[in-house]
Design a protein around this motif. Structure first.
Motif, PDB file in Angstrom:
ATOM      1  N   SER A 106     -16.991 -18.322  32.278  1.00 12.30           N
ATOM      2  CA  SER A 106     -16.452 -17.540  33.399  1.00 12.30           C
ATOM      3  C   SER A 106     -17.362 -17.743  34.595  1.00 12.30           C
ATOM      4  O   SER A 106     -18.589 -17.812  34.433  1.00 12.30           O
ATOM      5  CB  SER A 106     -16.447 -16.051  33.067  1.00 12.30           C
ATOM      6  OG  SER A 106     -15.429 -15.765  32.155  1.00 12.30           O
ATOM      7  N   GLU A 163     -18.918 -11.308  40.837  1.00 11.50           N
ATOM      8  CA  GLU A 163     -18.424  -9.947  40.685  1.00 11.50           C
ATOM      9  C   GLU A 163     -18.231  -9.522  39.233  1.00 11.50           C
ATOM     10  O   GLU A 163     -17.865  -8.383  38.973  1.00 11.50           O
ATOM     11  CB  GLU A 163     -17.092  -9.799  41.440  1.00 11.50           C
ATOM     12  CG  GLU A 163     -15.866 -10.454  40.801  1.00 11.50           C
ATOM     13  CD  GLU A 163     -15.745 -11.967  41.018  1.00 11.50           C
ATOM     14  OE1 GLU A 163     -16.784 -12.644  41.160  1.00 11.50           O
ATOM     15  OE2 GLU A 163     -14.612 -12.477  40.997  1.00 11.50           O
ATOM     16  N   LEU A 164     -18.470 -10.448  38.287  1.00 13.88           N
ATOM     17  CA  LEU A 164     -18.074 -10.175  36.906  1.00 13.88           C
ATOM     18  C   LEU A 164     -19.165  -9.496  36.082  1.00 13.88           C
ATOM     19  O   LEU A 164     -20.345  -9.833  36.200  1.00 13.88           O
ATOM     20  CB  LEU A 164     -17.683 -11.478  36.205  1.00 13.88           C
ATOM     21  CG  LEU A 164     -16.534 -12.256  36.843  1.00 13.88           C
ATOM     22  CD1 LEU A 164     -16.321 -13.570  36.094  1.00 13.88           C
ATOM     23  CD2 LEU A 164     -15.247 -11.419  36.851  1.00 13.88           C
ATOM     24  N   ILE A 186     -15.948  -6.314  38.693  1.00 16.93           N
ATOM     25  CA  ILE A 186     -14.840  -6.139  37.735  1.00 16.93           C
ATOM     26  C   ILE A 186     -15.267  -6.716  36.392  1.00 16.93           C
ATOM     27  O   ILE A 186     -16.207  -7.502  36.313  1.00 16.93           O
ATOM     28  CB  ILE A 186     -13.516  -6.828  38.178  1.00 16.93           C
ATOM     29  CG1 ILE A 186     -13.723  -8.337  38.351  1.00 16.93           C
ATOM     30  CG2 ILE A 186     -12.960  -6.212  39.444  1.00 16.93           C
ATOM     31  CD1 ILE A 186     -12.414  -9.104  38.341  1.00 16.93           C
ATOM     32  N   ASN A 216     -15.053  -8.981  33.092  1.00 16.31           N
ATOM     33  CA  ASN A 216     -14.631 -10.326  32.750  1.00 16.31           C
ATOM     34  C   ASN A 216     -13.557 -10.245  31.666  1.00 16.31           C
ATOM     35  O   ASN A 216     -13.869 -10.013  30.508  1.00 16.31           O
ATOM     36  CB  ASN A 216     -15.866 -11.093  32.248  1.00 16.31           C
ATOM     37  CG  ASN A 216     -15.514 -12.418  31.611  1.00 16.31           C
ATOM     38  OD1 ASN A 216     -14.463 -12.981  31.861  1.00 16.31           O
ATOM     39  ND2 ASN A 216     -16.424 -12.921  30.784  1.00 16.31           N
ATOM     40  N   SER A 217     -12.325 -10.430  32.044  1.00 14.76           N
ATOM     41  CA  SER A 217     -11.260 -10.415  31.023  1.00 14.76           C
ATOM     42  C   SER A 217     -10.832 -11.829  30.642  1.00 14.76           C
ATOM     43  O   SER A 217     -10.385 -12.066  29.523  1.00 14.76           O
ATOM     44  CB  SER A 217     -10.050  -9.620  31.527  1.00 14.76           C
ATOM     45  OG  SER A 217      -9.512 -10.211  32.688  1.00 14.76           O
ATOM     46  N   ASN A 218     -10.987 -12.753  31.569  1.00 15.05           N
ATOM     47  CA  ASN A 218     -10.472 -14.113  31.312  1.00 15.05           C
ATOM     48  C   ASN A 218     -11.105 -14.788  30.101  1.00 15.05           C
ATOM     49  O   ASN A 218     -10.413 -15.416  29.304  1.00 15.05           O
ATOM     50  CB  ASN A 218     -10.726 -15.019  32.516  1.00 15.05           C
ATOM     51  CG  ASN A 218      -9.820 -14.687  33.672  1.00 15.05           C
ATOM     52  OD1 ASN A 218      -8.874 -13.925  33.519  1.00 15.05           O
ATOM     53  ND2 ASN A 218     -10.127 -15.250  34.828  1.00 15.05           N
ATOM     54  N   GLY A 262     -12.135 -19.253  37.457  1.00 13.38           N
ATOM     55  CA  GLY A 262     -12.612 -18.806  38.764  1.00 13.38           C
ATOM     56  C   GLY A 262     -13.215 -19.956  39.548  1.00 13.38           C
ATOM     57  O   GLY A 262     -13.477 -21.036  39.015  1.00 13.38           O
ATOM     58  N   GLY A 263     -13.395 -19.710  40.841  1.00  7.24           N
ATOM     59  CA  GLY A 263     -14.108 -20.666  41.688  1.00  7.24           C
ATOM     60  C   GLY A 263     -13.381 -21.959  41.973  1.00  7.24           C
ATOM     61  O   GLY A 263     -14.015 -22.957  42.340  1.00  7.24           O
ATOM     62  N   SER A 318     -10.377 -21.936  43.961  1.00 12.17           N
ATOM     63  CA  SER A 318      -9.461 -21.866  45.113  1.00 12.17           C
ATOM     64  C   SER A 318     -10.184 -22.210  46.418  1.00 12.17           C
ATOM     65  O   SER A 318     -11.132 -22.983  46.408  1.00 12.17           O
ATOM     66  CB  SER A 318      -8.722 -20.525  45.164  1.00 12.17           C
ATOM     67  OG  SER A 318      -9.404 -19.514  44.510  1.00 12.17           O
ATOM     68  N   GLY A 372      -9.007 -17.953  38.723  1.00 18.31           N
ATOM     69  CA  GLY A 372      -9.685 -16.727  38.307  1.00 18.31           C
ATOM     70  C   GLY A 372      -8.743 -15.593  37.971  1.00 18.31           C
ATOM     71  O   GLY A 372      -9.046 -14.747  37.128  1.00 18.31           O
ATOM     72  N   ASN A 373      -7.598 -15.567  38.611  1.00 19.63           N
ATOM     73  CA  ASN A 373      -6.689 -14.463  38.324  1.00 19.63           C
ATOM     74  C   ASN A 373      -6.182 -14.553  36.888  1.00 19.63           C
ATOM     75  O   ASN A 373      -5.750 -15.619  36.437  1.00 19.63           O
ATOM     76  CB  ASN A 373      -5.510 -14.472  39.306  1.00 19.63           C
ATOM     77  CG  ASN A 373      -5.838 -13.689  40.554  1.00 19.63           C
ATOM     78  OD1 ASN A 373      -6.415 -12.606  40.472  1.00 19.63           O
ATOM     79  ND2 ASN A 373      -5.496 -14.243  41.714  1.00 19.63           N
TER      80      ASN A 373
END
Ligand code: AMP
Ligand code: MG
Length: 390
Positions: free
Chosen positions: A174, A178-179, A191, A193-195, A241-242, A244, A290-291
């Motif tokens: 990940s 912010e994780l 937030i 880390n769910s991914n 993530g990272g 875009s 990331g979404n």
């Protein structure tokens, strides 16, 4: 930006090579068969009764019959059944020599060691030798993902050691300042880390092994370190993530620095546009958005098929055709859309409440995602759409 079909076709050219291994059959559940399984016996192995009843000669069915003996399953009759005779016989027992008919206990009147058939003549109630499986038959085919029902077949034909494909190892990283991990209460601007956990679960469901490397901050150094380690250890590496357009979206650059040859970095799909794919000598690397909804769907669309190809699994996609419950309209049509939908009682589908690719709980109860092709802005009620079950 390339159409999804093109991106998929590109990834199809690559597959990690998975060797095979032999496992005790009980450990093969969820794994992919690397060799056909052949039966060493006929099933049933002998003519057997399918019911509890009386075995006699077909031509004696209207006579009062003498009961020679009682035969439980697992025991053979001691003598032949002759004219005017029968045996009382239990489900699964072998039909004695001389008998070619079984009538059920429910259709019999038994008294003083004799019995009469009192039903309507129907079938013979005999399961014939080899009627389910012949000795030498292929009972399970290479490429099949082993299910509990298959375990029963393996047990039946004595396949106690079976060849399966080794599972690819999928490394998961990940990225994001912010994780925090799920056990931590996020502070302001953080937030959880769910991914990574979602991807590990998806990886396992697809039949592969997952190795989690942790959260890398949005720093070249941290991402590079984790990525190079993962590339050296895994068959497939997933970063989330990272990817875009933000100032700190540095994953594609770090992939390049780590020796990954980027094959594509934009797909005309919504959600999941910034999905990036690259190849390294030692591993295949995906930079997933990331979404969480995007990451989930891009895994299902691109990564899962790659895992399945590597293991030789062929029957993994569950795409069904359904009618739309209502009209569907969208503003932009320059990308293929994947819209979470629910199934109604009448088997039509309807989009779920969906606030966008960060709306993680839109997927939990969704039946699947409906595909809306590029160029299509409107679908009419009753039109047939492709729905990928998730
Ligand atoms: P990014 O692609 O890094 O710009 O992230 C897009 C969005 O996904 C941001 O709102 C992130 O906070 C969120 N996000 C990124 N990584 C994760 C993750 N591992 N778990 C949950 N959300 C994430
Ligand atoms: Mg980020």
């Amino acid at each position: 930006m390339i159409p999804f079909e093109e991106a998929f076709a590109i990834t199809e050219k690559y597959k990690p090579s998975c060797e095979m291994e032999y496992l005790p059959f009980m450990d093969s559940i969820g794994r992919c068969l690397a060799e056909d399984i052949i039966s060493d016996i006929n099933m049933p192995p002998f003519n057997k009764t399918a019911v509890d009843g009386y075995a006699c000669r077909r031509e004696d069915i209207d006579k009062e019959l003498i009961i020679n003996e009682i035969i439980p399953a697992g025991v053979s009759a001691s003598k032949k059944v002759e004219e005017g005779e029968c045996v009382k016989i239990m489900t699964g027992a072998a039909i004695p020599e001389g008998a070619n008919w079984v009538f059920q206990v429910e259709d019999a009147q038994e008294e003083n060691g004799r019995v009469r058939f009192a039903g309507k003549v129907g079938k013979d109630n005999i399961a014939k030798i080899g009627e389910d499986i012949h000795k030498g038959d292929m009972v399970l085919k290479t490429g099949k993902m082993v299910k509990p029902q298959d375990i029963a077949i393996m047990a039946t034909v004595g396949a106690v050691k079976v060849a399966v494909k080794k599972q690819p190892l999928v490394g998961i990283i990940s990225t994001g300042n912010e994780l925090v991990e799920p056990h931590v209460k996020p502070a302001a601007s953080q937030i959880r880390n769910s991914n990574a956990y979602q991807l590990m679960a998806q990886t396992r469901r697809a039949g592969a092994r997952a190795l989690y490397y942790g959260i890398a901050a949005d720093s070249e150094k941290e991402i590079f370190k984790m990525l190079t380690e993962a590339i050296s250890e895994c068959d497939i590496v997933l970063l989330t993530g990272g990817v875009s357009m933000g100032d700190f979206d540095i994953v594609p650059d770090v992939m390049k620095r780590a020796g990954v040859n980027i094959i594509f970095d934009r797909i005309a799909v919504q959600p999941g546009k910034p999905t990036t794919f690259g190849v390294h000598d030692r591993a295949l690397v995906f930079g997933l958005p990331g979404n969480p909804v995007s990451s989930f769907l891009q895994f299902e669309l691109l990564v899962k098929p790659m895992i399945c190809r590597a293991m030789g699994v062929t029957d993994f996609d569950r795409i069904r055709k359904h009618k739309l419950a209502d009209d569907y309209i969208r503003k932009h049509n320059d990308r293929m859309a994947l819209v979470p939908v629910n199934l109604k009682r009448d088997e039509t589908v309807v989009p779920v409440e969906y606030h966008g690719s960060a709306h993680i709980n839109a997927l939990t109860d969704a039946y699947g995602v409906m595909k809306v092709p590029i160029g299509v802005s409107e679908l009419k009620k009753g039109e047939i759409v492709d729905v990928r079950q998730i």
